[in-house]
Design a protein around this motif. Sequence first.
Motif, mmCIF file in Angstrom:
data_model
loop_
_atom_site.group_PDB
_atom_site.id
_atom_site.type_symbol
_atom_site.label_atom_id
_atom_site.label_comp_id
_atom_site.label_asym_id
_atom_site.label_seq_id
_atom_site.Cartn_x
_atom_site.Cartn_y
_atom_site.Cartn_z
ATOM 1 N N LYS A 83 -1.604 0.859 1.306
ATOM 2 C CA LYS A 83 -2.077 1.901 2.225
ATOM 3 C C LYS A 83 -0.902 2.769 2.645
ATOM 4 O O LYS A 83 0.229 2.285 2.705
ATOM 5 N N PRO A 84 -1.185 4.020 2.967
ATOM 6 C CA PRO A 84 -0.089 4.880 3.444
ATOM 7 C C PRO A 84 0.381 4.421 4.823
ATOM 8 O O PRO A 84 -0.370 3.780 5.567
ATOM 9 N N GLY A 85 1.575 4.783 5.138
ATOM 10 C CA GLY A 85 2.151 4.348 6.399
ATOM 11 C C GLY A 85 1.577 5.068 7.594
ATOM 12 O O GLY A 85 0.901 6.060 7.506
ATOM 13 N N TYR B 6 2.166 -5.730 7.252
ATOM 14 C CA TYR B 6 0.797 -6.232 7.266
ATOM 15 C C TYR B 6 -0.218 -5.107 7.383
ATOM 16 O O TYR B 6 -1.392 -5.291 7.096
ATOM 17 N N HIS B 7 0.234 -3.949 7.816
ATOM 18 C CA HIS B 7 -0.703 -2.824 7.948
ATOM 19 C C HIS B 7 -0.776 -2.028 6.655
ATOM 20 O O HIS B 7 -1.854 -1.687 6.193
ATOM 21 N N ARG B 8 0.352 -1.801 6.057
ATOM 22 C CA ARG B 8 0.345 -1.038 4.800
ATOM 23 C C ARG B 8 0.094 -1.955 3.607
ATOM 24 O O ARG B 8 -0.017 -1.516 2.489
ATOM 25 N N ARG B 9 -0.004 -3.206 3.849
ATOM 26 C CA ARG B 9 -0.335 -4.182 2.821
ATOM 27 C C ARG B 9 0.658 -4.173 1.676
ATOM 28 O O ARG B 9 0.316 -3.929 0.516
ATOM 29 N N GLY B 10 1.873 -4.434 1.987
ATOM 30 C CA GLY B 10 2.883 -4.517 0.946
ATOM 31 C C GLY B 10 4.127 -5.212 1.478
ATOM 32 O O GLY B 10 4.220 -5.532 2.671
#
Length: 575
Positions: free
Chosen positions: A573-575, A401-405
């Motif tokens: 987004k990058p990790g 959910y943070h890196r959107r993938g």
Amino acid sequence: MSSKQSKACHGLPAGQKRLSFSAVPGPKRPKPTDPGGTGAPRPPPPLQQHRDASGSSFTRCPVCGAQVPLLCINLHLDAGCVDLQTTGAATAAGPSGARSRPPGPAGHGTELQQPQGRGQGLQAAGMDHPQQPQQPQQQQHQPQKVAGVAGGAAAEAPPQAPSEESTDRASHQTALRSGAPATESLLIVAADCGDGQAAPSDAGRSASPLRAAEAALALPPPPPICLADGDGSGAGGGGGAGSRSAQGQEPGLAAVPLHPMFLPRAAARESGGLKSGQSCGERTARRDEVAAAVHLGVLTGSGYEGNGGGGGGGGGAARGGASSSLVEGGGLRMLRPVPHPSLDGQYVVSEFVTPAEEAELLALCDDPVLQPPWSPWSGQTYANATAQRTRGKRWGVLPDYHRRGVAPLEHPLPPLLRLLAERMRARVGLLRRQSFHPNEANAIDYRASRGSWLRPHVDDRILSGDLIVNLCLAGAAVMSFGRDKDSKAAGGRAAAPAATDSSYRQLPPGQQQQQQQPLSRDEVRVLLPPRSLQVLSRAARYSYTHAIAPADLLDERRVSITFRRSELRAFEKPG
Ligand SMILES: O=C(O)CCC(=O)C(=O)O
Ligand SMILES: [Fe+2]
């Protein structure tokens, strides 16, 4: 079969069988021969079974002696020993050399029900393991026949039949038009299946032997459930159907289960949602309060019973109340998701799993050996930290959910969960029509004593699909839905916590109750009994947050398993 499974199935009535929920083949049965060679006639065991060359199981009918596909034996018995071969239902599954399997309960991994190329190894291998104990509340009435026919017809013939949702709404309006008193208008009436029987034309219309068998065997309609007057003083038990029609229900209209929102306290207790002796006084008081809040109608006599229970219809009672959706012969019926009357897209399927299966699923979650090392039952593993003071684990693809993938599948859903997914598609028309193929699942272990709660949230609108399905295990809870302020801007990540979030902040137990804010009309509370399946779609999925307050855990423990479909997606987004 594991020792746990054996325990779960121990001490069951002779002659009753439960389809295995396990992918492990059951023990081989001895052939019914006379081992002593004395030549003395020996009475056959109640249900001898054998398999033909294709592996199909047959049994000798204890009444008429005919060889009957094992999965049809209860239908056969219910129908007074109808010869299945003459119905055309089992012509492809005769005892000698048949290639196809006989029709079997959907969702149990039979070939007829499995989508091509899926579910290998999920065969109902343990059909011969004994059945679970009957649940007393499941023997009392059988609304499932009606519900099943309605759901099944809708699912099998979408062009002709109205959708489940439109039928529900039209039927509800029919009830309202009929001038029923206020409490009675809560009854959702299945106007298009009032006689509880499959239309004869169903057999011709459907190429499925399963459907043909159902239509040909057309069981007598079960008594519909009915509502008492608002004071709950209506007639009880089997008098329900008659008394209901005496109260003015339109002839030919059959009732379907009420949404759990209307589950009264006593019925909730019967259904297993509210277990006596489990909770401290404080929680008991809280449960009573919640029950009062959700109590808008009262079922007579038999109390509330969900879709899956009592699945045998009249025949079920005759053969000893086979009541589980997994009980062999419990039916080929569809399970009816009961729509919430005001929250669009929210449905509950009661008794989606049996108590024995519930125990098996909890064992899967708890088992220290089976426990996947990548997702232990410890700490907070739910990525967006929505579930607080809980333990969690997940299977399948990995949404980030943070890196959107969504990262590729590393660990597939375990067979038990895949089997459940098969059952969802096979028996819940709503999920079948939308071809729900979950590829991820997460479990949450709530403990009231730890102050567990679920923060108001909307499951990610981009990463996850249109359907969210929650399986509820171990204990009951009330889920609160609030209209999401961000729902118009439904273009991104999970919604921000709703305005009511502050009311769910963790507080000492004594203060939690006082912090519960009154619900606005945009807020809806829904009781989720154990073993039920909740489906969130449309508005309930996208426009409302859902949450569970600490004080709304009605039992010490509740475990949920949430199923979603999340397509693989490169990280934004990058990790
Ligand atoms: O516990 C539940 O029933 C719901 C869980 C949930 O909303 C989630 O995992 O997103
Ligand atoms: Fe959620």
